[in-house]
Scaffold this motif. Structure first.
Motif, PDB file in Angstrom:
ATOM      1  N   PRO A 171      38.192  24.814  34.371  1.00  0.00           N
ATOM      2  CA  PRO A 171      38.555  25.687  35.499  1.00  0.00           C
ATOM      3  C   PRO A 171      40.060  25.746  35.725  1.00  0.00           C
ATOM      4  CG  PRO A 171      36.751  24.227  36.102  1.00  0.00           C
ATOM      5  CD  PRO A 171      37.264  23.746  34.771  1.00  0.00           C
ATOM      6  N   ARG A 172      40.564  26.984  35.880  1.00  0.00           N
ATOM      7  CA  ARG A 172      41.977  27.194  36.175  1.00  0.00           C
ATOM      8  C   ARG A 172      42.103  28.384  37.111  1.00  0.00           C
ATOM      9  NH1 ARG A 172      42.830  27.793  30.475  1.00  0.00           N
ATOM     10  NH2 ARG A 172      43.868  29.778  30.929  1.00  0.00           N
ATOM     11  N   GLY A 173      43.049  28.295  38.039  1.00  0.00           N
ATOM     12  CA  GLY A 173      43.356  29.431  38.898  1.00  0.00           C
ATOM     13  C   GLY A 173      42.733  29.324  40.271  1.00  0.00           C
ATOM     14  N   GLU A 174      43.351  29.997  41.231  1.00  0.00           N
ATOM     15  CA  GLU A 174      42.907  29.950  42.619  1.00  0.00           C
ATOM     16  C   GLU A 174      42.322  31.269  43.112  1.00  0.00           C
ATOM     17  OE1 GLU A 174      42.949  27.133  44.245  1.00  0.00           O
ATOM     18  OE2 GLU A 174      43.932  26.122  42.554  1.00  0.00           O
ATOM     19  N   GLY A 175      42.417  32.313  42.303  1.00  0.00           N
ATOM     20  CA  GLY A 175      41.947  33.621  42.745  1.00  0.00           C
ATOM     21  C   GLY A 175      40.532  33.913  42.301  1.00  0.00           C
ATOM     22  N   GLY A 176      40.109  35.152  42.519  1.00  0.00           N
ATOM     23  CA  GLY A 176      38.806  35.593  42.058  1.00  0.00           C
ATOM     24  C   GLY A 176      37.660  34.933  42.795  1.00  0.00           C
ATOM     25  N   PHE A 177      36.509  34.961  42.162  1.00  0.00           N
ATOM     26  CA  PHE A 177      35.320  34.356  42.752  1.00  0.00           C
ATOM     27  C   PHE A 177      34.314  34.084  41.640  1.00  0.00           C
ATOM     28  CE2 PHE A 177      34.929  38.956  42.868  1.00  0.00           C
ATOM     29  CZ  PHE A 177      33.668  39.187  42.327  1.00  0.00           C
ATOM     30  N   GLY A 178      33.250  33.389  41.971  1.00  0.00           N
ATOM     31  CA  GLY A 178      32.195  33.116  40.996  1.00  0.00           C
ATOM     32  C   GLY A 178      32.708  32.363  39.784  1.00  0.00           C
ATOM     33  N   TYR A 179      32.418  32.885  38.603  1.00  0.00           N
ATOM     34  CA  TYR A 179      32.753  32.216  37.347  1.00  0.00           C
ATOM     35  C   TYR A 179      34.181  32.492  36.880  1.00  0.00           C
ATOM     36  CZ  TYR A 179      27.687  31.579  37.045  1.00  0.00           C
ATOM     37  OH  TYR A 179      26.377  31.222  37.300  1.00  0.00           O
ATOM     38  N   ASP A 180      34.965  33.198  37.671  1.00  0.00           N
ATOM     39  CA  ASP A 180      36.323  33.564  37.262  1.00  0.00           C
ATOM     40  C   ASP A 180      37.170  32.381  36.791  1.00  0.00           C
ATOM     41  OD1 ASP A 180      35.631  36.136  37.837  1.00  0.00           O
ATOM     42  OD2 ASP A 180      37.018  36.401  39.521  1.00  0.00           O
ATOM     43  N   PRO A 181      37.107  31.200  37.458  1.00  0.00           N
ATOM     44  CA  PRO A 181      37.981  30.106  37.025  1.00  0.00           C
ATOM     45  C   PRO A 181      37.673  29.548  35.636  1.00  0.00           C
ATOM     46  CG  PRO A 181      37.239  29.773  39.287  1.00  0.00           C
ATOM     47  CD  PRO A 181      36.417  30.877  38.716  1.00  0.00           C
ATOM     48  N   VAL A 182      36.445  29.729  35.132  1.00  0.00           N
ATOM     49  CA  VAL A 182      36.081  29.149  33.835  1.00  0.00           C
ATOM     50  C   VAL A 182      36.016  30.195  32.732  1.00  0.00           C
ATOM     51  CG1 VAL A 182      34.806  27.262  34.921  1.00  0.00           C
ATOM     52  CG2 VAL A 182      33.568  29.333  34.219  1.00  0.00           C
ATOM     53  N   PHE A 183      36.344  31.452  33.042  1.00  0.00           N
ATOM     54  CA  PHE A 183      36.275  32.516  32.043  1.00  0.00           C
ATOM     55  C   PHE A 183      37.680  32.954  31.680  1.00  0.00           C
ATOM     56  CE2 PHE A 183      35.915  36.889  30.541  1.00  0.00           C
ATOM     57  CZ  PHE A 183      34.841  36.812  29.668  1.00  0.00           C
ATOM     58  N   GLU A 184      38.064  32.723  30.424  1.00  0.00           N
ATOM     59  CA  GLU A 184      39.407  33.058  29.952  1.00  0.00           C
ATOM     60  C   GLU A 184      39.365  34.308  29.083  1.00  0.00           C
ATOM     61  OE1 GLU A 184      42.567  30.119  28.229  1.00  0.00           O
ATOM     62  OE2 GLU A 184      41.551  31.089  26.520  1.00  0.00           O
ATOM     63  N   HIS A 185      40.267  35.236  29.384  1.00  0.00           N
ATOM     64  CA  HIS A 185      40.430  36.460  28.579  1.00  0.00           C
ATOM     65  C   HIS A 185      41.894  36.632  28.242  1.00  0.00           C
ATOM     66  CE1 HIS A 185      39.895  40.613  27.220  1.00  0.00           C
ATOM     67  NE2 HIS A 185      40.961  40.925  27.951  1.00  0.00           N
ATOM     68  N   ASP A 186      42.183  36.695  26.956  1.00  0.00           N
ATOM     69  CA  ASP A 186      43.550  36.925  26.490  1.00  0.00           C
ATOM     70  C   ASP A 186      44.527  35.894  27.077  1.00  0.00           C
ATOM     71  OD1 ASP A 186      45.415  38.244  24.950  1.00  0.00           O
ATOM     72  OD2 ASP A 186      45.888  39.742  26.468  1.00  0.00           O
ATOM     73  N   GLY A 187      44.112  34.631  27.100  1.00  0.00           N
ATOM     74  CA  GLY A 187      45.007  33.536  27.496  1.00  0.00           C
ATOM     75  C   GLY A 187      45.015  33.169  28.958  1.00  0.00           C
ATOM     76  N   SER A 188      44.390  33.961  29.818  1.00  0.00           N
ATOM     77  CA  SER A 188      44.361  33.672  31.255  1.00  0.00           C
ATOM     78  C   SER A 188      42.926  33.727  31.761  1.00  0.00           C
ATOM     79  CB  SER A 188      45.195  34.690  32.041  1.00  0.00           C
ATOM     80  OG  SER A 188      46.555  34.647  31.650  1.00  0.00           O
ATOM     81  N   THR A 189      42.610  32.838  32.700  1.00  0.00           N
ATOM     82  CA  THR A 189      41.308  32.963  33.342  1.00  0.00           C
ATOM     83  C   THR A 189      41.381  34.120  34.340  1.00  0.00           C
ATOM     84  OG1 THR A 189      41.770  31.494  35.206  1.00  0.00           O
ATOM     85  CG2 THR A 189      40.963  30.469  33.167  1.00  0.00           C
ATOM     86  N   LEU A 190      40.230  34.655  34.683  1.00  0.00           N
ATOM     87  CA  LEU A 190      40.217  35.747  35.657  1.00  0.00           C
ATOM     88  C   LEU A 190      40.741  35.275  37.005  1.00  0.00           C
ATOM     89  CD1 LEU A 190      36.886  37.669  34.904  1.00  0.00           C
ATOM     90  CD2 LEU A 190      39.126  37.854  33.819  1.00  0.00           C
ATOM     91  N   ALA A 191      40.583  33.976  37.286  1.00  0.00           N
ATOM     92  CA  ALA A 191      41.073  33.425  38.550  1.00  0.00           C
ATOM     93  C   ALA A 191      42.587  33.289  38.568  1.00  0.00           C
ATOM     94  CB  ALA A 191      40.429  32.071  38.817  1.00  0.00           C
TER      95      ALA A 191
END
Length: 218
Positions: A171-191
């Protein structure tokens, strides 16, 4: 005016980037159990159309982990609230380590549109319901519309899909919701992304863009 059935203000803001005339409608439609997103969204769109009496959009979305045959998929919300996002991430990463594979996953969204009319044949999927469609030819399906003999449970629903691919990470990041912190796309998590960055690549945004092209001709 399109009624987007949701209580999520973020979804409506995202929809308004693609559609001029859209409003949020709070309607608790029946969420059926199904292995795919399409039937769930289509059933909800039919119920919403019967309730609203005009054009409606209903969406269903989920996280599909490659190593688990797409699980949690349509059950993503239930799994989030029971097993938890961090636990799902741990399990996916552990299995990837055991198999030597990358813990790949996809966010998928299906938008279901219903306005009581039929749809001409196109590459986009059309759900004709359990009763309707089994006794109609392809030509009839393309030109069918509501009549007195067809209730809202039978009207055709057009489906638009959007997918964003990535992998499961710590998990990385403080934004988004749900699974965003554990889903990485193109080097960044959605969070870790801003709302604008996330919307630019989101599965829902991609489905909305496809729908907007169709609706402009509708």
């Amino acid at each position: 005016m399109i009624s987007y059935v949701t209580t999520n203000d973020g979804k409506v803001r995202e929809a308004r980037e693609y559609l001029a005339d859209v409003r949020a409608v709070d309607f608790d439609y029946t969420e059926i159990q199904a292995a795919e997103l399409g039937p769930i969204a289509a059933h909800g769109a039919r119920e919403a159309f019967a309730h609203v009496g005009g054009p409606v959009l209903v969406d269903d979305a989920g996280l599909f982990v490659d190593g688990f045959d797409g699980f949690p998929g349509p059950y993503s919300a239930y799994v989030e609230h029971t097993l938890g996002v961090d636990r799902v991430g741990d399990i996916a990463r552990r299995r990837a380590e055991e198999t030597g594979e990358t813990p790949r996953a996809q966010f998928r969204c299906v938008l279901a549109y219903c306005d009581g009319e039929g749809f001409a044949a196109t590459p986009d999927a059309v759900d004709y319901g359990d009763r309707r469609g089994h006794d109609l030819s392809a030509e009839d399906r393309g030109t069918a519309s509501t009549t007195d003999s067809i209730d809202a449970g039978d009207v055709p629903v057009k489906l638009f899909a959007g997918v964003v691919r990535g992998r499961i990470v710590e998990p990385r990041g403080e934004g988004g919701f749900g699974y965003d912190p554990v889903f990485e796309h193109d080097g960044s998590t959605l969070a870790e992304m801003s709302a604008a960055e996330k919307n630019a690549i989101s599965h829902r945004g991609r489905a909305l863009a496809t729908f907007a092209e169709f609706y402009a001709e509708r």
